[in-house]
Design a protein around this motif. Sequence first.
Motif, PDB file in Angstrom:
ATOM      1  N   THR A  51       0.816  -1.218   0.000  1.00  0.00           N
ATOM      2  CA  THR A  51       0.000   0.000   0.000  1.00  0.00           C
ATOM      3  C   THR A  51       0.846   1.262   0.000  1.00  0.00           C
ATOM      4  OG1 THR A  51      -0.092   0.048   2.428  1.00  0.00           O
ATOM      5  CG2 THR A  51      -1.820  -1.203   1.272  1.00  0.00           C
ATOM      6  N   ASN A  52       2.153   1.113   0.275  1.00  0.00           N
ATOM      7  CA  ASN A  52       3.060   2.260   0.453  1.00  0.00           C
ATOM      8  C   ASN A  52       2.586   3.191   1.569  1.00  0.00           C
ATOM      9  OD1 ASN A  52       4.879   1.380  -1.416  1.00  0.00           O
ATOM     10  ND2 ASN A  52       4.361   2.872  -2.990  1.00  0.00           N
ATOM     11  N   LYS A  53       2.063   2.580   2.631  1.00  0.00           N
ATOM     12  CA  LYS A  53       1.603   3.309   3.808  1.00  0.00           C
ATOM     13  C   LYS A  53       2.367   2.831   5.038  1.00  0.00           C
ATOM     14  CE  LYS A  53      -1.747   5.416   1.549  1.00  0.00           C
ATOM     15  NZ  LYS A  53      -1.685   6.878   1.255  1.00  0.00           N
ATOM     16  N   ALA A  54       2.592   3.752   5.970  1.00  0.00           N
ATOM     17  CA  ALA A  54       3.235   3.394   7.231  1.00  0.00           C
ATOM     18  C   ALA A  54       2.291   2.545   8.068  1.00  0.00           C
ATOM     19  CB  ALA A  54       3.642   4.645   7.989  1.00  0.00           C
ATOM     20  N   ILE A  55       2.805   1.446   8.620  1.00  0.00           N
ATOM     21  CA  ILE A  55       1.970   0.560   9.442  1.00  0.00           C
ATOM     22  C   ILE A  55       2.486   0.477  10.875  1.00  0.00           C
ATOM     23  CG2 ILE A  55       1.154  -0.824   7.513  1.00  0.00           C
ATOM     24  CD1 ILE A  55       3.278  -2.923   8.263  1.00  0.00           C
ATOM     25  N   GLY A  56       3.563   1.179  11.174  1.00  0.00           N
ATOM     26  CA  GLY A  56       4.061   1.151  12.542  1.00  0.00           C
ATOM     27  C   GLY A  56       5.323   1.969  12.699  1.00  0.00           C
ATOM     28  N   GLU A  57       5.689   2.206  13.957  1.00  0.00           N
ATOM     29  CA  GLU A  57       6.923   2.904  14.296  1.00  0.00           C
ATOM     30  C   GLU A  57       7.538   2.265  15.526  1.00  0.00           C
ATOM     31  OE1 GLU A  57       6.229   7.552  12.856  1.00  0.00           O
ATOM     32  OE2 GLU A  57       6.313   7.035  14.994  1.00  0.00           O
ATOM     33  N   ILE A  58       8.845   2.202  15.533  1.00  0.00           N
ATOM     34  CA  ILE A  58       9.587   1.789  16.718  1.00  0.00           C
ATOM     35  C   ILE A  58      10.237   3.056  17.243  1.00  0.00           C
ATOM     36  CG2 ILE A  58      11.381   0.275  17.629  1.00  0.00           C
ATOM     37  CD1 ILE A  58      10.861  -1.372  14.942  1.00  0.00           C
ATOM     38  N   THR A  59       9.824   3.513  18.403  1.00  0.00           N
ATOM     39  CA  THR A  59      10.222   4.831  18.897  1.00  0.00           C
ATOM     40  C   THR A  59      11.103   4.732  20.150  1.00  0.00           C
ATOM     41  OG1 THR A  59       8.169   4.982  20.165  1.00  0.00           O
ATOM     42  CG2 THR A  59       8.147   5.898  17.947  1.00  0.00           C
ATOM     43  N   GLY A  60      11.507   5.922  20.648  1.00  0.00           N
ATOM     44  CA  GLY A  60      12.338   5.976  21.838  1.00  0.00           C
ATOM     45  C   GLY A  60      13.780   5.597  21.577  1.00  0.00           C
ATOM     46  N   LEU A  61      14.225   5.720  20.336  1.00  0.00           N
ATOM     47  CA  LEU A  61      15.576   5.327  19.965  1.00  0.00           C
ATOM     48  C   LEU A  61      16.535   6.513  20.076  1.00  0.00           C
ATOM     49  CD1 LEU A  61      14.521   3.200  16.859  1.00  0.00           C
ATOM     50  CD2 LEU A  61      14.827   2.441  19.227  1.00  0.00           C
ATOM     51  N   LYS A  62      17.828   6.241  19.989  1.00  0.00           N
ATOM     52  CA  LYS A  62      18.826   7.288  20.221  1.00  0.00           C
ATOM     53  C   LYS A  62      19.898   7.265  19.122  1.00  0.00           C
ATOM     54  CE  LYS A  62      18.106   7.215  25.219  1.00  0.00           C
ATOM     55  NZ  LYS A  62      18.724   7.047  26.566  1.00  0.00           N
ATOM     56  N   GLY A  63      19.685   8.095  18.130  1.00  0.00           N
ATOM     57  CA  GLY A  63      20.656   8.187  17.047  1.00  0.00           C
ATOM     58  C   GLY A  63      20.716   6.938  16.205  1.00  0.00           C
ATOM     59  N   VAL A  64      19.574   6.567  15.609  1.00  0.00           N
ATOM     60  CA  VAL A  64      19.481   5.323  14.843  1.00  0.00           C
ATOM     61  C   VAL A  64      20.416   5.350  13.638  1.00  0.00           C
ATOM     62  CG1 VAL A  64      17.972   3.830  13.496  1.00  0.00           C
ATOM     63  CG2 VAL A  64      17.094   4.968  15.527  1.00  0.00           C
ATOM     64  N   HIS A  65      21.073   4.216  13.412  1.00  0.00           N
ATOM     65  CA  HIS A  65      21.878   4.046  12.202  1.00  0.00           C
ATOM     66  C   HIS A  65      21.359   2.870  11.372  1.00  0.00           C
ATOM     67  CE1 HIS A  65      25.022   7.040  12.720  1.00  0.00           C
ATOM     68  NE2 HIS A  65      24.986   6.770  14.017  1.00  0.00           N
TER      69      HIS A  65
END
Length: 341
Positions: free
Chosen positions: A72-86
């Motif tokens: 669908t090219n739609k966002a289905i979730g997020e993983i949050t609370g991260l610190k400087g993701v690489h």
Amino acid sequence: MVSLIKKITVAACLIGAGHVHVIAQTTPAYSFIEKISLPTGDGKWDYLKMDGERERLFVSHFDRVHVIDLNTNKAIGEITGLKGVHGISLAKNLNKGYITNGTDNTITVFDYNTFKVLQTISVTGKKADAIMYDKGTKQIFVFNNGSGDAVVIDATTDKVVGTVDMGGAPEFAVANEKGSIFNNNEDTNEIFEIDAKTFKIKNKYSVAPGGVPTGLAFDASTNRLFSVCRKPQTLVVMDASSGKVIQTLPIGAGVDAVVYEKELKLIMTSNGEGTVTIIHQDSPDNYSVVQTLTTKPGQKTMVHRGTTHRIYLSGADYQADGKTPAPGTFGVYVYGPSPKQ
């Protein structure tokens, strides 16, 4: 492939040479398709991770990872609370994912099905950057760009089981599925071959005349490594068994990632200047630049989706200073073969 890319053969006679050179030119076929907007969150971005089997795309974005459903090219979730993701890696056979946090050198472990954080692993080193899962050994390799080493995690227990001294800043890594992991070292201008079981360095191969290598891709069928370098701006084609440099080609400035599209036999490099250099694999030992695709400045990381041959680059608009991302403009830009081809 013929329906997507037209080939024109040009014969040039060399006067006095007594023979003819035949040059295969490939008509440019890639163009912009759409932008997938991801307006939540601000800050810089780095790696993307493709899961073609489940049609999902994971996108790093400073303090979060966006998850996109590619049907669908739609966002289905997020993983949050991260610190400087690489980086992001997936251990799909264990239903887990792993994220490097460069700010505090931790690894976030999440449930692949729910995207819920399972735990945070603290690792030694500085600036956890590239990360990859080796399915053969069920191990996660974390490459610390700031401290010049790598940490190995057993993905079945999520315990640290070893370290690798890289002797310089490691970048992208790939596995050959035969027990070796290859990693670019941007300090020593080499590709390191690591034994995935013993964590020992088996070989070190110079990328000269290339230098400051970043992205790395691998073609298992020809045993070729594709390393992209910034100084000078070069793609280095290398024999993975011997370390012999087969060919070098010019690419755009500010390169970070490179992908190999095996069906179309294309090597594509994402250049931060705002271009993608597209190179055709004419044979295992011969390569030619066929297109310079215009993208947007800052789009330096990329993945590809084999079923559609599309490439995905993340980025945002910039404020007047040309460096600060404009709030609410982040997203993933999709490019692919033109439907008219």
